[in-house]
Design a protein around this motif. Sequence first.
Motif, PDB file in Angstrom:
ATOM      1  N   GLU A   1      -9.035   2.128  -7.409  1.00 28.85           N
ATOM      2  CA  GLU A   1      -8.371   3.173  -7.537  1.00 28.85           C
ATOM      3  C   GLU A   1      -7.152   3.068  -8.862  1.00 28.85           C
ATOM      4  N   PRO A   2      -7.116   4.002  -9.507  1.00 24.05           N
ATOM      5  CA  PRO A   2      -5.732   3.945 -10.537  1.00 24.05           C
ATOM      6  C   PRO A   2      -4.509   3.993  -9.822  1.00 24.05           C
ATOM      7  N   GLY A   3      -3.691   3.141 -10.121  1.00 29.91           N
ATOM      8  CA  GLY A   3      -2.121   3.361  -9.487  1.00 29.91           C
ATOM      9  C   GLY A   3      -2.159   2.353  -8.104  1.00 29.91           C
ATOM     10  N   CYS A   4      -2.960   1.644  -7.956  1.00 27.63           N
ATOM     11  CA  CYS A   4      -3.056   0.696  -6.766  1.00 27.63           C
ATOM     12  C   CYS A   4      -2.063  -0.372  -6.801  1.00 27.63           C
ATOM     13  N   ALA A   5      -1.271  -0.408  -5.937  1.00 30.13           N
ATOM     14  CA  ALA A   5      -0.285  -1.332  -5.898  1.00 30.13           C
ATOM     15  C   ALA A   5      -0.723  -2.572  -5.376  1.00 30.13           C
ATOM     16  N   VAL A   6      -1.618  -2.799  -4.549  1.00 31.39           N
ATOM     17  CA  VAL A   6      -2.169  -3.865  -3.849  1.00 31.39           C
ATOM     18  C   VAL A   6      -3.132  -4.566  -5.111  1.00 31.39           C
ATOM     19  N   LEU A   7      -3.838  -3.774  -5.790  1.00 31.29           N
ATOM     20  CA  LEU A   7      -4.659  -4.671  -6.931  1.00 31.29           C
ATOM     21  C   LEU A   7      -3.498  -5.067  -8.108  1.00 31.29           C
ATOM     22  N   ASP A   8      -2.706  -4.185  -8.152  1.00 34.09           N
ATOM     23  CA  ASP A   8      -1.728  -4.656  -9.345  1.00 34.09           C
ATOM     24  C   ASP A   8      -1.020  -5.771  -8.935  1.00 34.09           C
ATOM     25  N   ALA A   9      -0.579  -6.480  -7.446  1.00 36.85           N
ATOM     26  CA  ALA A   9      -0.031  -7.397  -6.865  1.00 36.85           C
ATOM     27  C   ALA A   9      -1.199  -8.685  -7.170  1.00 36.85           C
TER      28      ALA A   9
ATOM     29  N   LYS B   1     -12.031  -7.131   5.812  1.00 36.36           N
ATOM     30  CA  LYS B   1     -13.133  -7.676   6.787  1.00 36.36           C
ATOM     31  C   LYS B   1     -12.755  -7.310   8.247  1.00 36.36           C
ATOM     32  N   LEU B   2     -11.376  -7.821   8.493  1.00 40.26           N
ATOM     33  CA  LEU B   2     -11.017  -7.519  10.023  1.00 40.26           C
ATOM     34  C   LEU B   2     -10.596  -6.017  10.098  1.00 40.26           C
ATOM     35  N   LEU B   3     -10.229  -5.156   9.001  1.00 39.87           N
ATOM     36  CA  LEU B   3     -10.155  -3.900   9.450  1.00 39.87           C
ATOM     37  C   LEU B   3     -11.628  -3.247   9.736  1.00 39.87           C
ATOM     38  N   ARG B   4     -12.581  -3.545   8.762  1.00 37.40           N
ATOM     39  CA  ARG B   4     -14.031  -3.115   9.032  1.00 37.40           C
ATOM     40  C   ARG B   4     -14.358  -3.532  10.417  1.00 37.40           C
ATOM     41  N   GLU B   5     -14.158  -4.635  10.757  1.00 39.97           N
ATOM     42  CA  GLU B   5     -14.727  -5.156  12.385  1.00 39.97           C
ATOM     43  C   GLU B   5     -13.948  -4.589  13.394  1.00 39.97           C
ATOM     44  N   ASN B   6     -12.790  -4.204  13.137  1.00 39.30           N
ATOM     45  CA  ASN B   6     -11.988  -3.689  14.307  1.00 39.30           C
ATOM     46  C   ASN B   6     -12.437  -2.237  14.374  1.00 39.30           C
ATOM     47  N   GLN B   7     -12.806  -1.537  13.198  1.00 41.77           N
ATOM     48  CA  GLN B   7     -13.205  -0.040  13.260  1.00 41.77           C
ATOM     49  C   GLN B   7     -14.481  -0.097  13.763  1.00 41.77           C
ATOM     50  N   TYR B   8     -15.289  -0.678  13.652  1.00 41.10           N
ATOM     51  CA  TYR B   8     -16.636  -0.921  14.072  1.00 41.10           C
ATOM     52  C   TYR B   8     -16.628  -0.800  15.788  1.00 41.10           C
ATOM     53  N   ILE B   9     -15.816  -1.845  16.206  1.00 41.15           N
ATOM     54  CA  ILE B   9     -15.573  -2.048  17.665  1.00 41.15           C
ATOM     55  C   ILE B   9     -14.751  -0.881  18.326  1.00 41.15           C
ATOM     56  N   VAL B  10     -14.086  -0.201  17.910  1.00 43.99           N
ATOM     57  CA  VAL B  10     -13.227   0.912  18.206  1.00 43.99           C
ATOM     58  C   VAL B  10     -14.310   2.005  18.252  1.00 43.99           C
TER      59      VAL B  10
ATOM     60  N   ALA C   1       0.693  -1.260   0.139  1.00 43.53           N
ATOM     61  CA  ALA C   1      -0.081  -0.080  -0.126  1.00 43.53           C
ATOM     62  C   ALA C   1       0.827   1.118   0.045  1.00 43.53           C
ATOM     63  N   GLU C   2       2.145   1.231   0.285  1.00 40.74           N
ATOM     64  CA  GLU C   2       2.905   2.332   0.508  1.00 40.74           C
ATOM     65  C   GLU C   2       3.254   3.051  -0.870  1.00 40.74           C
ATOM     66  N   GLY C   3       3.212   1.732  -2.079  1.00 44.37           N
ATOM     67  CA  GLY C   3       3.308   2.217  -3.327  1.00 44.37           C
ATOM     68  C   GLY C   3       2.181   2.497  -4.071  1.00 44.37           C
ATOM     69  N   CYS C   4       1.036   2.568  -3.525  1.00 45.57           N
ATOM     70  CA  CYS C   4      -0.205   3.326  -4.184  1.00 45.57           C
ATOM     71  C   CYS C   4       0.095   4.797  -4.360  1.00 45.57           C
ATOM     72  N   ARG C   5      -0.625   4.953  -5.456  1.00 45.70           N
ATOM     73  CA  ARG C   5      -0.726   6.604  -5.936  1.00 45.70           C
ATOM     74  C   ARG C   5      -1.383   7.341  -4.827  1.00 45.70           C
ATOM     75  N   PHE C   6      -2.675   6.700  -4.129  1.00 38.89           N
ATOM     76  CA  PHE C   6      -3.079   7.832  -3.488  1.00 38.89           C
ATOM     77  C   PHE C   6      -3.048   7.268  -2.041  1.00 38.89           C
ATOM     78  N   HIS C   7      -2.656   8.095  -0.780  1.00 39.26           N
ATOM     79  CA  HIS C   7      -2.099   7.781   0.496  1.00 39.26           C
ATOM     80  C   HIS C   7      -3.607   7.013   1.071  1.00 39.26           C
TER      81      HIS C   7
ATOM     82  N   CYS D   1      -5.676   5.191  -0.508  1.00 35.98           N
ATOM     83  CA  CYS D   1      -6.197   4.176  -1.398  1.00 35.98           C
ATOM     84  C   CYS D   1      -6.992   2.985  -0.504  1.00 35.98           C
ATOM     85  N   ALA D   2      -8.154   2.674  -0.870  1.00 36.07           N
ATOM     86  CA  ALA D   2      -9.113   1.600  -0.413  1.00 36.07           C
ATOM     87  C   ALA D   2      -8.648   0.303  -1.248  1.00 36.07           C
ATOM     88  N   HIS D   3      -7.950   0.168  -2.126  1.00 36.91           N
ATOM     89  CA  HIS D   3      -7.579  -0.867  -2.874  1.00 36.91           C
ATOM     90  C   HIS D   3      -8.851  -1.791  -3.458  1.00 36.91           C
ATOM     91  N   GLU D   4      -9.696  -0.747  -4.032  1.00 36.38           N
ATOM     92  CA  GLU D   4     -10.987  -1.147  -4.566  1.00 36.38           C
ATOM     93  C   GLU D   4     -10.895  -1.168  -6.131  1.00 36.38           C
TER      94      GLU D   4
END
Length: 366
Positions: free
Chosen positions: A299-307, A323-332, A286-292, A294-297
């Motif tokens: 977006e252009p220049g997404c290094a995660v989707l490229d991988a 899934k785990l990020l959403r769940e953790n964000q919900y709990i917090v 994700a550090e190589g994505c064009r946008f800081h 980036c949701a990796h869905e």
Amino acid sequence: MSSSSSPSVSSALAPYGWDDAWADAFAPYDAEGLLPGRVVRVDRGQCDVVTAGGTLRADTAFVTPHDPLRVVCTGDWVAVEPAGNPRYVRTYLPRRTAFVRSTSSKRSEGQILAANVDHAVVAVSLAVELDLARVERFLALAWESGAQPVVVLTKADLVPDAATLAHLVQDVETSAPGVPVLPVSAREGAGLDVLAAVVAGGTTVLLGQSGAGKSTLANALLGEDVMDVRTVRDVDGKGRHTTTTRNLLALPGGGVLIDTPGLRGVGLWDAGTGVGQVFSEIEELAEGCRFHDCAHESEPGCAVLDAIEAGALPQRRLESYRKLLRENQYIVAKTDARLRAEIRKDWKRKGAEGRAAMEAKRGRRR
């Protein structure tokens, strides 16, 4: 010399993890005449505490009961009264690590499972199909606790083909970067020497679902049948809880083991750092994505989707990460009003962007 740092106390408690740092932390309570000890079992507001003079039964009412994260738990080092009926635990020493999950209640509470743990052994049975997403969930909590996770693939004797076993180990290693993955057969003794060497000299908590073989593994490490073992159902590999409380036991080769009941629910509790550790390769990409942001869905220049497109990252890993990020964000968010407001603001922004996109699309059609 204080009694808590005396040679007799140190030698008696050293097998349970006592060291100079714990003695220094206990010094103020030593001056009050209290005894140092480690909690080896908790049940119904009372606990068993191993001290230099033996194991004592003590009441935990003095310790704040209103916050479930501040109750006395197995693995705590405590200051206990030298006498009394009942005898009370006055306080516990600041925890070095704590294994916490969210409860299944609607009150958004955390539940502490074990304290002052050095290694978190996640037991995964090879008698049933691997659930990699569940392994990742356990690992997120383990990393967040501050302990070093270890995945133990139990019942390895049920996979006699070496190539198949190697493939299963590789599958788990892909889902557990930076984590040792050890195939073990408690029945045949295979792999136990490696595991014993890993956990020697520290405190290890044993985690996993019912039927994962935790009690059998604990008995093998202890060298005797201390924990009750029951058979599991052939249809799904599950069984009844053979362990109903968390018990701390000294290992013959050094170190201590905390066995835990089988966990049906493994909810995250403020485990953002742990999730990032489990999916470290995604966060590095994700550090190589064009946008800081980036949701990796899409977006252009997404290094995660490229991988993913290049076959370097499994799609399943990204879905599990989300899934785990959403769940953790919900709990917090349920316990953080400011974060709730930020999430609502983000939802409104995305909703406005979606409506604007729809309006623009309709305008082009006219």
